[in-house]
Scaffold this motif. Structure first.
Motif, PDB file in Angstrom:
ATOM      1  N   CYS A  73      45.005  22.137  93.790  1.00  0.00           N
ATOM      2  CA  CYS A  73      44.364  21.645  92.176  1.00  0.00           C
ATOM      3  C   CYS A  73      44.731  19.829  92.962  1.00  0.00           C
ATOM      4  N   VAL A  74      43.396  19.274  93.053  1.00  0.00           N
ATOM      5  CA  VAL A  74      43.402  17.831  93.460  1.00  0.00           C
ATOM      6  C   VAL A  74      43.846  17.613  92.726  1.00  0.00           C
ATOM      7  N   ALA A  75      44.059  15.684  93.128  1.00  0.00           N
ATOM      8  CA  ALA A  75      44.548  14.630  91.868  1.00  0.00           C
ATOM      9  C   ALA A  75      43.927  13.575  92.233  1.00  0.00           C
ATOM     10  N   SER A  76      43.213  12.775  91.530  1.00  0.00           N
ATOM     11  CA  SER A  76      43.111  11.524  91.399  1.00  0.00           C
ATOM     12  C   SER A  76      43.320  10.668  90.465  1.00  0.00           C
ATOM     13  N   GLY A  77      43.208   9.023  90.582  1.00  0.00           N
ATOM     14  CA  GLY A  77      43.477   8.163  89.261  1.00  0.00           C
ATOM     15  C   GLY A  77      45.578   8.033  90.172  1.00  0.00           C
ATOM     16  N   ARG A  78      46.162   8.697  90.639  1.00  0.00           N
ATOM     17  CA  ARG A  78      47.149   8.079  90.690  1.00  0.00           C
ATOM     18  C   ARG A  78      47.653   7.955  91.805  1.00  0.00           C
ATOM     19  N   ASP A  79      48.881   7.358  92.464  1.00  0.00           N
ATOM     20  CA  ASP A  79      49.724   8.187  94.102  1.00  0.00           C
ATOM     21  C   ASP A  79      49.785   9.260  93.933  1.00  0.00           C
ATOM     22  N   PHE A  80      49.532  10.401  94.261  1.00  0.00           N
ATOM     23  CA  PHE A  80      49.612  11.302  94.182  1.00  0.00           C
ATOM     24  C   PHE A  80      51.228  11.608  95.164  1.00  0.00           C
ATOM     25  N   TRP A  81      51.408  10.521  95.758  1.00  0.00           N
ATOM     26  CA  TRP A  81      52.686  11.102  96.438  1.00  0.00           C
ATOM     27  C   TRP A  81      53.967  10.864  95.588  1.00  0.00           C
ATOM     28  N   SER A  82      53.379  10.364  94.895  1.00  0.00           N
ATOM     29  CA  SER A  82      55.206   9.396  93.849  1.00  0.00           C
ATOM     30  C   SER A  82      54.979  10.667  92.781  1.00  0.00           C
ATOM     31  N   LEU A  83      54.846  12.178  92.609  1.00  0.00           N
ATOM     32  CA  LEU A  83      54.320  12.734  91.179  1.00  0.00           C
ATOM     33  C   LEU A  83      55.325  13.837  92.042  1.00  0.00           C
ATOM     34  N   ILE A  84      55.854  14.179  90.677  1.00  0.00           N
ATOM     35  CA  ILE A  84      56.033  15.529  90.842  1.00  0.00           C
ATOM     36  C   ILE A  84      55.163  16.392  90.008  1.00  0.00           C
ATOM     37  N   MET A  85      55.305  17.819  91.145  1.00  0.00           N
ATOM     38  CA  MET A  85      54.113  18.835  90.575  1.00  0.00           C
ATOM     39  C   MET A  85      54.004  19.854  90.505  1.00  0.00           C
ATOM     40  N   ALA A  86      53.069  21.135  89.299  1.00  0.00           N
ATOM     41  CA  ALA A  86      53.826  22.048  89.021  1.00  0.00           C
ATOM     42  C   ALA A  86      52.906  23.231  88.660  1.00  0.00           C
ATOM     43  N   TRP A  87      53.139  24.372  88.499  1.00  0.00           N
ATOM     44  CA  TRP A  87      52.258  25.118  87.742  1.00  0.00           C
ATOM     45  C   TRP A  87      53.047  25.998  87.304  1.00  0.00           C
ATOM     46  N   PHE A  88      52.081  25.937  86.179  1.00  0.00           N
ATOM     47  CA  PHE A  88      52.448  26.852  84.721  1.00  0.00           C
ATOM     48  C   PHE A  88      51.458  27.913  85.035  1.00  0.00           C
ATOM     49  N   ARG A  89      51.989  29.233  83.714  1.00  0.00           N
ATOM     50  CA  ARG A  89      50.828  30.288  83.990  1.00  0.00           C
ATOM     51  C   ARG A  89      50.869  30.571  81.993  1.00  0.00           C
ATOM     52  N   GLN A  90      49.631  30.726  81.887  1.00  0.00           N
ATOM     53  CA  GLN A  90      49.771  31.534  79.972  1.00  0.00           C
ATOM     54  C   GLN A  90      49.024  32.468  79.721  1.00  0.00           C
ATOM     55  N   ALA A  91      49.852  33.416  79.462  1.00  0.00           N
ATOM     56  CA  ALA A  91      48.736  35.233  79.873  1.00  0.00           C
ATOM     57  C   ALA A  91      48.216  35.422  78.076  1.00  0.00           C
ATOM     58  N   PRO A  92      47.618  35.943  77.536  1.00  0.00           N
ATOM     59  CA  PRO A  92      46.956  36.475  76.399  1.00  0.00           C
ATOM     60  C   PRO A  92      47.350  36.039  74.677  1.00  0.00           C
ATOM     61  N   GLY A  93      48.659  35.705  74.081  1.00  0.00           N
ATOM     62  CA  GLY A  93      49.260  36.201  73.002  1.00  0.00           C
ATOM     63  C   GLY A  93      50.809  35.482  73.010  1.00  0.00           C
ATOM     64  N   ARG A  94      50.649  34.558  75.226  1.00  0.00           N
ATOM     65  CA  ARG A  94      52.271  34.280  75.456  1.00  0.00           C
ATOM     66  C   ARG A  94      52.352  33.118  75.496  1.00  0.00           C
ATOM     67  N   GLU A  95      53.719  32.671  75.060  1.00  0.00           N
ATOM     68  CA  GLU A  95      53.509  31.075  76.164  1.00  0.00           C
ATOM     69  C   GLU A  95      53.032  30.071  76.961  1.00  0.00           C
ATOM     70  N   ARG A  96      52.993  29.139  77.175  1.00  0.00           N
ATOM     71  CA  ARG A  96      52.969  29.021  78.956  1.00  0.00           C
ATOM     72  C   ARG A  96      54.289  28.808  79.394  1.00  0.00           C
ATOM     73  N   GLU A  97      54.292  29.523  80.181  1.00  0.00           N
ATOM     74  CA  GLU A  97      55.577  29.716  80.972  1.00  0.00           C
ATOM     75  C   GLU A  97      55.464  28.776  82.422  1.00  0.00           C
ATOM     76  N   PHE A  98      56.718  28.609  83.407  1.00  0.00           N
ATOM     77  CA  PHE A  98      57.146  27.762  84.434  1.00  0.00           C
ATOM     78  C   PHE A  98      56.758  29.090  85.478  1.00  0.00           C
TER      79      PHE A  98
END
Length: 122
Positions: free
Chosen positions: A21-46
């Motif tokens: 995941c490439v970020a632009s437009g902000r100081d990347f070092w200052s951000l908290i980053m995360a991955w989520f996923r969403q399967a069909p028919g399910r809520e987005r999960e951490f």
């Protein structure tokens, strides 16, 4: 901040994938980053999160199989996924938030990538 996720694909059970995941437009070092996923028919999960000093949190179902990392020099977030199972099939999203606390709920993240499809065949 703009986020662009990539690296998804079709893999057999037991295989591995590395998402980026490439970020632009902000100081990347200052951000908290995360991955989520969403399967069909399910809520987005951490899936996992990483803080500014490399502190990490994982969902219990991914602990030991997935590794989140970041390269601040490249403004890039990674998710190494090993021992994949069909239950890991989903669209995977990267997300960012400001502040100092890692969060596990989607509502706490304010910038999102477009998602990358991961499909694991049995």
């Amino acid at each position: 901040v703009q986020l662009q996720a990539s690296g998804g694909g079709l893999v057999q059970a037991g295989g591995s994938l590395r998402l980026s995941c490439v970020a632009s437009g902000r100081d990347f070092w200052s951000l908290i980053m995360a991955w989520f996923r969403q399967a069909p028919g399910r809520e987005r999960e951490f899936v996992a999160a990483i803080g500014r000093r490399g502190y990490k949190q994982y969902a219990d179902s991914q602990k030991g199989r997935f590794t989140i990392s970041r390269d601040d020099a490249k403004s890039t977030l990674y998710l190494q996924m090993n021992s994949l199972t069909p239950e890991d099939t989903a669209v995977y999203y990267c997300a960012s938030r400001e502040g100092s606390l890692l969060k596990r709920t989607p509502a706490e993240y304010f910038s999102w990538g477009q998602g990358t499809q991961v499909t694991v065949s049995s």
